[in-house]
Design an enzyme around this catalytic site. Sequence first.
Site, PDB file in Angstrom:
ATOM      1  N   ASP A 181      -1.564 -11.907   5.325  1.00 39.86           N
ATOM      2  CA  ASP A 181      -2.607 -13.149   6.298  1.00 39.86           C
ATOM      3  C   ASP A 181      -3.530 -12.757   5.144  1.00 39.86           C
ATOM      4  O   ASP A 181      -4.424 -13.683   5.339  1.00 39.86           O
ATOM      5  CB  ASP A 181      -2.009 -12.429   7.444  1.00 39.86           C
ATOM      6  CG  ASP A 181      -3.744 -13.185   8.197  1.00 39.86           C
ATOM      7  OD1 ASP A 181      -3.148 -14.378   7.909  1.00 39.86           O
ATOM      8  OD2 ASP A 181      -4.145 -12.558   9.378  1.00 39.86           O
ATOM      9  N   ASP A 190      -5.370  -3.279  -2.183  1.00 36.09           N
ATOM     10  CA  ASP A 190      -7.287  -3.092  -1.505  1.00 36.09           C
ATOM     11  C   ASP A 190      -7.161  -3.680  -3.608  1.00 36.09           C
ATOM     12  O   ASP A 190      -8.194  -4.194  -3.681  1.00 36.09           O
ATOM     13  CB  ASP A 190      -7.276  -2.100  -1.376  1.00 36.09           C
ATOM     14  CG  ASP A 190      -6.439  -0.512  -2.119  1.00 36.09           C
ATOM     15  OD1 ASP A 190      -5.904  -1.088  -3.002  1.00 36.09           O
ATOM     16  OD2 ASP A 190      -7.016   0.422  -1.833  1.00 36.09           O
ATOM     17  N   LYS A 196       0.840  -1.205  -0.578  1.00 32.00           N
ATOM     18  CA  LYS A 196       0.025   0.174   0.090  1.00 32.00           C
ATOM     19  C   LYS A 196       0.700   1.194   0.378  1.00 32.00           C
ATOM     20  O   LYS A 196       0.503   1.850   1.470  1.00 32.00           O
ATOM     21  CB  LYS A 196      -0.885  -0.438   1.770  1.00 32.00           C
ATOM     22  CG  LYS A 196      -1.939   1.226   1.584  1.00 32.00           C
ATOM     23  CD  LYS A 196      -2.975   1.152   0.577  1.00 32.00           C
ATOM     24  CE  LYS A 196      -4.290   1.700   1.038  1.00 32.00           C
ATOM     25  NZ  LYS A 196      -5.384   2.041  -0.444  1.00 32.00           N
ATOM     26  N   ASP A 247      -6.824 -15.531   2.697  1.00 28.23           N
ATOM     27  CA  ASP A 247      -7.030 -16.403   2.796  1.00 28.23           C
ATOM     28  C   ASP A 247      -8.604 -15.997   1.938  1.00 28.23           C
ATOM     29  O   ASP A 247      -9.228 -17.193   1.656  1.00 28.23           O
ATOM     30  CB  ASP A 247      -8.161 -15.608   3.997  1.00 28.23           C
ATOM     31  CG  ASP A 247      -8.105 -16.386   5.747  1.00 28.23           C
ATOM     32  OD1 ASP A 247      -7.049 -17.679   6.002  1.00 28.23           O
ATOM     33  OD2 ASP A 247      -8.401 -16.377   6.787  1.00 28.23           O
TER      34      ASP A 247
HETATM   35  C1  LIG Z   1      -3.669 -16.677  14.091  1.00 30.42           C
HETATM   36  C2  LIG Z   1      -2.997 -15.732  13.353  1.00 30.42           C
HETATM   37  C3  LIG Z   1      -2.379 -15.344  14.350  1.00 30.42           C
HETATM   38  C4  LIG Z   1      -2.784 -16.468  11.881  1.00 30.42           C
HETATM   39  C5  LIG Z   1      -2.098 -14.829  11.426  1.00 30.42           C
HETATM   40  O1  LIG Z   1      -2.328 -13.808  11.439  1.00 30.42           O
HETATM   41  O2  LIG Z   1      -0.655 -14.634  11.077  1.00 30.42           O
HETATM   42  C6  LIG Z   1      -4.113 -16.778  11.039  1.00 30.42           C
HETATM   43  O3  LIG Z   1      -4.252 -15.756  11.060  1.00 30.42           O
HETATM   44  C7  LIG Z   1      -2.451 -17.038  10.291  1.00 30.42           C
HETATM   45  O4  LIG Z   1      -2.893 -16.904   9.345  1.00 30.42           O
HETATM   46  O5  LIG Z   1      -1.899 -17.831  10.156  1.00 30.42           O
HETATM   47 MG   LIG Z   2      -4.819 -16.073   9.189  1.00 33.45          MG
END
Ligand SMILES: CC(C)[C@H](C(=O)O)[C@@H](O)C(=O)O
Ligand SMILES: [Mg+2]
Length: 340
Positions: free
Chosen positions: A236, A212, A179, A240
């Site tokens: 992180d 973003d 960013k 996901d």
């Molecule tokens: C639980 C947390 C500390 C962890 C992170 O943010 O790295 C999780 O979300 C991950 O992705 O492994």
């Molecule tokens: Mg995570």
Amino acid sequence: MRLAVIPGDGIGPEVVAEGLKVLREIAPDIESTPYDLGAMRWQRTGELLPDTVVEELRQHDAILLGAIGDPSVPPGILERGLLLRLRFELDHHVNLRPAKLYDGVTSPLADPGPIDMLCVREGTEGPYVGNGGVLRKDTPHEVATEVSLNTAFGVERVVRYAFERAVARPRKHLTLIHKTNVLTHAGGLWSRTVEEVAAEFPEVTVAYQHVDAASMFFITDPGRYDVIVTDNLFGDIVTDIAAAVTGGIGLAASGNLDASGTNPSMFEPVHGSAPDIAGQGIADPTATVLSVGLLLEHLGRTDQAKKVNAAVAFDLSTRSPQGPVRTAEVGDRLAALAGG
Ligand SMILES: CC(C)[C@H](C(=O)O)[C@@H](O)C(=O)O
Ligand SMILES: [Mg+2]
Ligand SMILES: NC(=O)c1ccc[n+]([C@@H]2O[C@H](COP(=O)([O-])OP(=O)(O)OC[C@H]3O[C@@H](n4cnc5c(N)ncnc54)[C@H](O)[C@@H]3O)[C@@H](O)[C@H]2O)c1
């Protein structure tokens, strides 16, 4: 070879049991030692991660972790005091997170096209370091800071690792996600570092996106990504999203690497302890099994890693319809496929 196993909380022990089933099938010489760490130990003894345990863990060749976190424990206690402490103490500066859309897996995207990316998330710096604090707590004038730490040393080593991975892949393409238009201090360091290291890798094409816009492209055009390099927090979040578009968090594997080889690396599914489904035997153990594949690859056991990946690829291509799984049944199938 000595493997330390931390099953952890929630679905952690359920998925780790299946990961070990597969591991025992194809690498019976690996000796595993369980470590009781997590919410239950904390409730029982007040201990999160004794120093003596850290020292014992260091004596292993690798660590397999299920998940950490429990609704009965205030947020952050286990995550910071156990999981992040392990990543920091063992200098896991590369958080490696592949995301691939396997044949037979349903993506929530209508027309996803091929997706095969490798996210290199920085693992020991950024806003995760706990640099900050709270002033005037519990007053209307409370001030909370969480300052992102980025060092030339830390950024350079993870950027270099990402280039090394990119140059070894067919597409040889690397995207920096940050960013830089707002976080100009940290962003400047990341951009300059990518530019400097890029000069050593002329075969690698380099792209940049703000986080973003990248979050949008993960949905609209995920096929554009090959290797991604990014900071701890952006990594992180985008991993996901990458997991979601490639069939869900139950399939997303990761490795926390000390790429220098000094400390044992730690392999874990990207997902958490999933309290909403814990104890029901319905967690998908595939992410953990793929993490076992990353572990074997990291230990130089390439043939064994290939067997794990092939077993998963075959199983996913034949799972129909995609729906709730039975944890132990998936583990049994993957162990049989990998061993056969
Ligand atoms: C639980 C947390 C500390 C962890 C992170 O943010 O790295 C999780 O979300 C991950 O992705 O492994
Ligand atoms: Mg995570
Ligand atoms: N590496 C880790 O140990 C890690 C990673 C993420 C979250 N956490 C912790 O886990 C706890 C729960 O966090 P959360 O709910 O945000 O994330 P989560 O990943 O545990 O769950 C998010 C959603 O995904 C589902 N899910 C997760 N893994 C699955 C699997 N293998 N098969 C099928 N469905 C699965 C869950 O049921 C839930 O609906 C928190 O304490 C959090 O801090 C730990």
